[in-house]
Enzyme design. Structure first.
Site, short mmCIF file in Angstrom:
data_model
loop_
_atom_site.label_atom_id
_atom_site.label_comp_id
_atom_site.label_asym_id
_atom_site.label_seq_id
_atom_site.Cartn_x
_atom_site.Cartn_y
_atom_site.Cartn_z
CD GLU A 33 32.20 56.99 30.21
OE1 GLU A 33 33.51 57.77 29.78
OE2 GLU A 33 31.59 56.29 29.56
CD GLU A 78 33.95 55.85 22.44
OE1 GLU A 78 34.09 54.76 23.27
OE2 GLU A 78 33.93 56.64 22.95
#
Length: 317
Positions: free
Chosen positions: A69, A164
């Site tokens: 993504e 993340e």
């Protein structure tokens, strides 16, 4: 609005229905060759919206769908820019711009009130998902790579998604939900962490990363969404002529593994990091059970209402 014929160049109209509650006519098309659905909600809303979505079904917790993504948005052959979102935002006309990875799907939605920009961004979005550069450097930057501050420092893992997810997994609630899905749905697609478990992300190779894109980012494995007052005929023609017609063969849809629900209680224990040695009142307990499936939308909505009443409101206790 004029009534569409049952077929359209490149597409077949499967269903058309006016929904009074949203004052919209809803069309469900299927591409004649690739068999991917295109759902169009047409009305007088000037906030034109497009989304491409792909069934990105994980088979492990390396976070390959999440890394992809990020990576497709690092440019394509036609748009070789390092930050697609940054370039689009320079126009300043979008009302929504994002990309999201779910447990079994990846979305690329945007919205704008400007018709010219709408088709321009649709072209960018479709080109980067179907024809991304996906260089090894991008994989290392967005996924993971070895990092060393100095010659005397130990090797570390670094990467945008890796960092993340380290942050996400520092939250004990994230740990709990991950274990609940793994415990209730063993052997299923949902037993894996689609965002990536920091412990597993470094297991992903560049070759596996590229292979995942080739398998999953095919129109036949996707669904496309149109909304607003843009001319429907032009939208369908745009998608077919510029992108769908470049695929000569239909692909396969990724299959979700349902797994085998346990027939007896499963107990899972794990630990999480704390800032001090004092672990008083730092323990979390959770109890989960299978009650429905995602296909039972009415039943799921009822359970959400019940959960809000019993657990999530101020008056629940």
């Amino acid at each position: 609005m004029k009534t569409m014929t049952s077929s359209f160049p490149g597409f077949t109209l499967k269903r058309e229905e006016f929904i009074k509650e949203i004052d919209s006519t809803v069309f469900l098309f299927e591409h004649s060759l690739l068999k991917c659905p295109v759902l169009a909600i047409k009305n007088s809303d000037s906030n034109k919206t497009f989304s491409a979505a792909f069934n990105t079904v994980p088979t492990d917790s390396t976070g390959v769908a999440h890394i992809l993504e990020h990576s497709v948005l690092m440019g394509s052959e036609k748009y070789p820019v390092k930050d697609v979102f940054g370039e689009i935002n320079k126009g300043g006309l979008t009302t929504f711009l994002n990309a999201m990875t779910g447990s079994d799907i990846t979305y690329y939605p945007f919205a704008t009130r400007n018709l010219k920009e709408y088709f321009n961004i649709m072209d960018v979005y479709c080109d980067v998902v179907f024809n991304p550069l996906l260089t090894e450097k991008t994989f290392e930057q967005e996924g993971w790579h070895y990092h060393q501050e100095s010659l005397d420092s130990p090797l570390q893992y670094q990467g945008v998604v890796y960092n993340e997810m380290k942050g996400a997994f520092s939250d004990p609630i994230r740990h709990i939900f991950h274990h609940i899905f793994a415990g209730l749905l063993p052997g299923s697609t949902y037993a894996h962490e689609s965002g990536g478990d920091p412990r597993n992300i470094p297991d992903l190779s560049y070759e596996e990363f590229c292979a995942f894109h080739k398998k999953h980012y095919h129109p036949s494995n996707g669904m496309f969404f149109l909304y607003g007052d843009a001319p429907l005929e032009e939208e369908l023609e745009f998608l077919h002529d510029r992108f769908f017609s470049t695929f000569s063969d239909p692909g396969k849809r990724a299959e979700i593994k349902k797994g085998t629900p346990p027939d007896s209680p499963v107990f899972i224990e794990d630990s999480y990091g704390v800032d001090s040695t004092d672990t008083t009142e730092k323990t979390f307990l959770a109890l989960g059970t299978n009650v429905s499936t995602v296909a039972n939308r009415e039943e799921n909505t009822a359970f959400q209402i019940i959960a809000n009443i019993l657990f999530n409101s101020d008056g629940s206790p």
